[in-house]
Structures are given as C-alpha cells and as structure tokens.
Write a protein that holds these residues in place. Structure first.
Motif, PDB file in Angstrom:
ATOM      1  N   HIS A  89     -34.901   6.745 -19.591  1.00  0.00           N
ATOM      2  CA  HIS A  89     -34.872   6.767 -18.041  1.00  0.00           C
ATOM      3  C   HIS A  89     -34.009   5.868 -17.691  1.00  0.00           C
ATOM      4  CE1 HIS A  89     -35.834   7.831 -14.115  1.00  0.00           C
ATOM      5  NE2 HIS A  89     -36.546   6.886 -13.689  1.00  0.00           N
ATOM      6  N   VAL A  90     -32.947   6.275 -17.086  1.00  0.00           N
ATOM      7  CA  VAL A  90     -31.687   5.398 -16.802  1.00  0.00           C
ATOM      8  C   VAL A  90     -32.424   4.160 -15.743  1.00  0.00           C
ATOM      9  CG1 VAL A  90     -29.791   5.320 -15.254  1.00  0.00           C
ATOM     10  CG2 VAL A  90     -30.016   7.042 -16.756  1.00  0.00           C
ATOM     11  N   ASP A 129     -24.901  14.276 -22.077  1.00  0.00           N
ATOM     12  CA  ASP A 129     -23.689  14.163 -21.412  1.00  0.00           C
ATOM     13  C   ASP A 129     -23.355  12.960 -20.648  1.00  0.00           C
ATOM     14  OD1 ASP A 129     -25.495  14.153 -19.223  1.00  0.00           O
ATOM     15  OD2 ASP A 129     -24.493  16.411 -18.235  1.00  0.00           O
ATOM     16  N   GLU A 190     -41.355  10.644 -13.642  1.00  0.00           N
ATOM     17  CA  GLU A 190     -40.484   9.612 -13.271  1.00  0.00           C
ATOM     18  C   GLU A 190     -38.972  10.124 -12.797  1.00  0.00           C
ATOM     19  OE1 GLU A 190     -40.138   7.053 -16.619  1.00  0.00           O
ATOM     20  OE2 GLU A 190     -39.239   8.693 -17.887  1.00  0.00           O
ATOM     21  N   LYS A 191     -38.783  11.433 -13.440  1.00  0.00           N
ATOM     22  CA  LYS A 191     -37.302  11.917 -13.291  1.00  0.00           C
ATOM     23  C   LYS A 191     -37.440  12.747 -11.865  1.00  0.00           C
ATOM     24  CE  LYS A 191     -36.574  10.546 -17.162  1.00  0.00           C
ATOM     25  NZ  LYS A 191     -36.976  11.030 -18.688  1.00  0.00           N
ATOM     26  N   PHE A 192     -36.180  12.999 -11.420  1.00  0.00           N
ATOM     27  CA  PHE A 192     -35.922  13.262 -10.057  1.00  0.00           C
ATOM     28  C   PHE A 192     -36.591  14.529  -9.920  1.00  0.00           C
ATOM     29  CE2 PHE A 192     -32.997  15.227  -6.888  1.00  0.00           C
ATOM     30  CZ  PHE A 192     -33.360  14.437  -5.928  1.00  0.00           C
ATOM     31  N   VAL A 208     -34.077   9.801  -1.980  1.00  0.00           N
ATOM     32  CA  VAL A 208     -32.591  10.207  -2.485  1.00  0.00           C
ATOM     33  C   VAL A 208     -31.864   9.105  -2.512  1.00  0.00           C
ATOM     34  CG1 VAL A 208     -30.711  11.592  -1.714  1.00  0.00           C
ATOM     35  CG2 VAL A 208     -32.956  12.560  -1.761  1.00  0.00           C
ATOM     36  N   TYR A 209     -31.363   8.830  -3.704  1.00  0.00           N
ATOM     37  CA  TYR A 209     -30.540   7.497  -3.694  1.00  0.00           C
ATOM     38  C   TYR A 209     -29.019   7.581  -2.985  1.00  0.00           C
ATOM     39  CZ  TYR A 209     -33.539   6.063  -7.732  1.00  0.00           C
ATOM     40  OH  TYR A 209     -34.668   5.884  -8.731  1.00  0.00           O
ATOM     41  N   TRP A 218     -27.772  21.255 -13.641  1.00  0.00           N
ATOM     42  CA  TRP A 218     -29.215  21.415 -14.204  1.00  0.00           C
ATOM     43  C   TRP A 218     -29.474  22.703 -15.149  1.00  0.00           C
ATOM     44  CZ3 TRP A 218     -32.275  17.541 -13.200  1.00  0.00           C
ATOM     45  CH2 TRP A 218     -32.034  16.798 -12.141  1.00  0.00           C
ATOM     46  N   ASN A 251     -27.461  16.167  -5.569  1.00  0.00           N
ATOM     47  CA  ASN A 251     -28.984  16.021  -5.416  1.00  0.00           C
ATOM     48  C   ASN A 251     -29.578  16.247  -4.095  1.00  0.00           C
ATOM     49  OD1 ASN A 251     -28.816  14.824  -8.107  1.00  0.00           O
ATOM     50  ND2 ASN A 251     -28.397  12.623  -7.148  1.00  0.00           N
ATOM     51  N   ARG A 275     -28.723   3.551  -6.717  1.00  0.00           N
ATOM     52  CA  ARG A 275     -29.116   3.243  -8.254  1.00  0.00           C
ATOM     53  C   ARG A 275     -27.677   2.340  -8.151  1.00  0.00           C
ATOM     54  NH1 ARG A 275     -29.658   7.865 -12.619  1.00  0.00           N
ATOM     55  NH2 ARG A 275     -31.793   7.530 -12.505  1.00  0.00           N
ATOM     56  N   HIS A 278     -24.167   3.975 -10.101  1.00  0.00           N
ATOM     57  CA  HIS A 278     -24.736   5.311 -10.200  1.00  0.00           C
ATOM     58  C   HIS A 278     -23.620   6.459 -10.431  1.00  0.00           C
ATOM     59  CE1 HIS A 278     -27.408   8.490  -7.918  1.00  0.00           C
ATOM     60  NE2 HIS A 278     -27.146   8.934  -9.101  1.00  0.00           N
ATOM     61  N   TYR A 282     -21.568  14.578 -13.582  1.00  0.00           N
ATOM     62  CA  TYR A 282     -21.426  14.800 -15.068  1.00  0.00           C
ATOM     63  C   TYR A 282     -21.041  16.122 -15.120  1.00  0.00           C
ATOM     64  CZ  TYR A 282     -24.367  10.611 -15.632  1.00  0.00           C
ATOM     65  OH  TYR A 282     -25.117   9.383 -15.703  1.00  0.00           O
ATOM     66  N   TYR A 334     -38.669   1.199  -6.769  1.00  0.00           N
ATOM     67  CA  TYR A 334     -38.711   1.366  -5.421  1.00  0.00           C
ATOM     68  C   TYR A 334     -38.884   0.620  -4.464  1.00  0.00           C
ATOM     69  CZ  TYR A 334     -38.077   6.114  -7.755  1.00  0.00           C
ATOM     70  OH  TYR A 334     -37.700   7.112  -8.510  1.00  0.00           O
TER      71      TYR A 334
END
Ligand code: NAD
Ligand code: DAU
Length: 346
Positions: A89-90, A129, A190-192, A208-209, A218, A251, A275, A278, A282, A334
């Motif tokens: 997780h980034v 990626d 934890e992922k979006f 939303v960042y 995706w 996103n 983030r 960010h 990709y 957060y």
C-alpha cells in the motif's frame, strides 16, 4: 490456461488479495499441488483461502519470505514459484517504509537465493506498473527506464532488478510481470475501490485525493490471474511482461460510478488533501503478453458492479478488517487531510 505441467507450485503471499484469487484459479486450471507461504501480515487473511481448506493438494504454511529456513522448508519439492508476497500500500509506504524494504527487497533476495539452490523450473516475480513512475502520455514498454516515485514503487523496482540479475548472472528462470491497478473480490479495504465501497456502506464519504483527475488502468483480478498463469506456462525466462487492461479512468469517475451503483448522490464524495508525490497516470503497453495469447476479458463497468455487490454481500469479511489496527492507520492517514470540497462525514 491449463496448469498441469508442474508437480508442486509455491505461491508466496497467497493469503492476500491477488494471491488468494490466483491459488483458486490454479486449482480450477488443474494444478496438482499448491503450497502457500504467507506471513499473515495485516493484509494477509486466512479467510481468503477458507473455501480451499479441503482441496486435495493444498497446503498453507505461515512464514516470512525474509526467513531463509521458512523459505527452504516451503520450497522443498516445488518446481515453480510465484512471488506475490509484498507490502503493497503506497499510503503506508509514505508513513513508514522499513517493512517495504525488508519484504519487497530482502525477502525477494531470500526467495531468489533459495530457488537457485533448490533448482526450480519457473520463478515468476509479480511486480507492478508503478515501477515506471508516472506516465503523463503514451504507454510504458518493458524496456523503458524505471523511475519509481514512492517508497513502495522503489522497493518493487529493486525486487524486479534483483530477480532479473539472478537470470543474467546464474540463469535462474525468472520472469517479471508488471500489472496495472487490480480490483475485485478479497481486496483489502485500504485500497481505493474497496475503501470507497465499504465507506459508503458504513455511512462515510469517499475521500478522493486532490482533484481526482489522476488516472489508473483498472484490471480485474481474474484477468490479472489469467495473465500470470500465461506467463508461468508460456513466458520466456529473463523477460518482463506488462499487464494492462486498457480501462483508464480518472479516480473521480470511478468514485462517481460507485456512488451511483449504491444508489447515492455525489454529496458522498469528498475531495481531501492529495497524496504526496501522487503519480498522475500509469499506462502500460501489453503487446508482449498479448503475443502469448492473453487478452483482458472483463469490462470495467461489469467488473465494478460485480465487485460492489461482492462487498455488499460480504460484510462479515471486511467489517473486522476495518476495526482494530486499521482504525489507527485510517486515523493516521486520513486524520490530517484537509477536506477541500464535497459532502460531509456523517
Ligand atoms: P496484498 O497486500 O493484498 O497481499 C500481500 C500478501 O503478502 C499478504 O497476504 C501478506 O500477508 C503477504 N506478505 C507480506 N509480507 C510478507 C512476508 N514478509 N512474507 C510472507 N508473506 C508476506 O497484495 P496484493 O494486492 O494481492 O498484491 C500482490 C502482489 O501483486 C504484490 O507483489 C503487489 O506488488 C503486486 N501488484 C498488486 C497490484 C494491485 O493493484 N493490487 C497491481 C500490480 C501488482
Ligand atoms: O498500479 C499498480 C498498483 O496499484 C499496485 O502496485 C499497488 O500495490 C496498489 O496498491 C495500487 O496502487 P495505487 O496507489 O494506484 O492504488 P490505491 O488503491 O491506493 O489508489 C488508487 C488511486 O486512488 C490513486 O490515484 C490514489 C487514489 N486514492 C486512493 C485512496 C486509498 C484516493 O483518491 N483516495 C484514497 O483514499
């Protein structure tokens, strides 16, 4: 993709999201024996493999890929290894990166060394990626320079380079896959996408960042698993294989689709502080793996709808994952983000 040519396959990180889907896929494709080696970190979950408990040929071993004796014992008798084990997780890598170096770099090295002495016929290093860094236009090819921009991506790039060096130096039959953003059942909340779905189901907003215009490609987890199986069966040692789906979406568009699928309005989307570092986009060129006969099959809209339904139907699976230590992490990641616009938390 039929997988019958191996006696025993070692899947590291097989209790995580993609790994557990992959183990299920391997048995569906006729695999004989599969050993899972997994440390069961916060991201590993034995419940992800519960339906395989009585599967003949399946064995689970709890252990760390950075521990040479655990790895040697798990690899005994295996003729192929697929390494999914990683810190992934980034956001966590931006808060604290030591575990990323330990598992993604040192752990990969232990696996390579052990495989060299055991003599496996295939070693698939599952990468990402993200190692190419942000790609504002065009698509990354496998020969492009690696320009990772966050500690997670840098640790994965290091693992890739080590793996490829073991092929060049010792002839270890290593192949590296670089997959795009993956989504589907059993992904940690934890992922979006799962965070967005489960937040809405809990009565919270989607954070939303920044402007939400960052794009990801995706890839449904089943398409990703099929691609890795193609590389395992047909890939060429020493090669790298990009795996993309051609489903680029900003996103914000993904958040809007999720809100609609749950019958809610855009008031449930909040823009929060971005983030750090960010990556905007990709994108990979997948023509090399397509030449092996693979192509993605699951359209994003159908895959997303199915995924939302899965999280709706599996509250027992994700509610415990969002309690305890996750609540502390959520607060750290957060809690300090400023709300830029959008509806308010309830
Ligand atoms: P995940 O976080 O869901 O699962 C990781 C698994 O590895 C967990 O079961 C965890 O317990 C295990 N693990 C962590 N450290 C370990 C260690 N030291 N020893 C043994 N096991 C350990 O991850 P995921 O999303 O399923 O990703 C799997 C792999 O695919 C990773 O290598 C990741 O870099 C790569 N990848 C992921 C995506 C994505 O979008 N999820 C995309 C491309 C590539
Ligand atoms: O590209 C492959 C990579 O995809 C994998 O290697 C990583 O393991 C995986 O975590 C994923 O990385 P991302 O950083 O792209 O995924 P994440 O789900 O964290 O974020 C997806 C996008 O959504 C990204 O642009 C950041 C944004 N985001 C994420 C979260 C968690 C938000 O806007 N809000 C959020 O709360």
């Amino acid at each position: 993709m039929e997988i019958t040519g191996f006696r025993r396959i070692l899947v590291t990180g097989g209790a995580g999201f993609i790994g557990s889907n992959f183990v299920r896929y391997l048995f569906e494709q006729g695999a004989h024996e599969v050993v899972v080696l997994d440390k069961l970190t916060y991201a590993g979950n034995i419940a992800n493999l519960a339906d395989l408990a009585d599967q003949p040929g399946f064995r689970f071993v709890q252990g760390d890929i950075a521990d040479p004796s655990a790895v040697a014992a798990a690899m005994d008798g295996c003729d192929a290894i697929i390494n999914f084990a990683a810190e992934t997780h980034v956001d966590r890598s931006l808060l604290e990166s030591a575990a990323f170096i330990r598992t993604n770099v040192h752990g990969t090295h232990v696996l390579l060394e052990t495989a060299l002495h055991t003599g496996v016929s295939r070693f698939v290093q599952v990468s990402t990626d993200e190692v190419y860094g942000e790609v504002l236009a065009g698509r990354s090819r496998e020969s492009d320079p690696l320009r990772p921009r966050n500690p997670y991506a840098a640790s994965k790039a290091s693992g890739d380079l080590l793996a490829l060096a073991y092929h060049a130096s010792y002839g270890l039959p290593v192949m590296v896959t670089r997959g795009a953003n993956t989504y589907g059942p059993y992904q940690h909340p934890e992922k979006f996408i799962p965070l967005s779905v489960t937040n809405l189901l809990e009565g919270r907003s989607i954070p939303v960042y920044g402007d939400g215009r960052q794009q990801r490609d995706w890839l449904h987890v089943r398409d990703h698993c099929r691609a890795i199986a193609f590389v395992l069966a047909r890939g060429e040692p020493g090669q790298v294989y990009n795996i993309g789906a051609g489903n680029h979406r900003p996103n914000l568009e993904v958040a809007r689709a999720i809100v609609r699928l749950l019958g809610l309005t855009e008031e449930w989307i909040q823009h929060v502080t971005d983030r750090p570092g960010h990556d905007r986009r990709y994108a990979v060129d997948s023509s090399r793996i397509e030449s092996l006969g693979w192509a993605p099959e699951i359209p994003f809209e159908a895959g997303l709808a199915e995924t939302v339904r899965w999280y709706e139907a599996h509250r027992d699976w994700w509610v415990p994952l969002k309690a305890g230590q996750f609540a502390d992490y959520y607060h750290r990641n957060y809690g300090s983000r400023v709300v830029l616009s959008g509806g308010s938390e309830t």
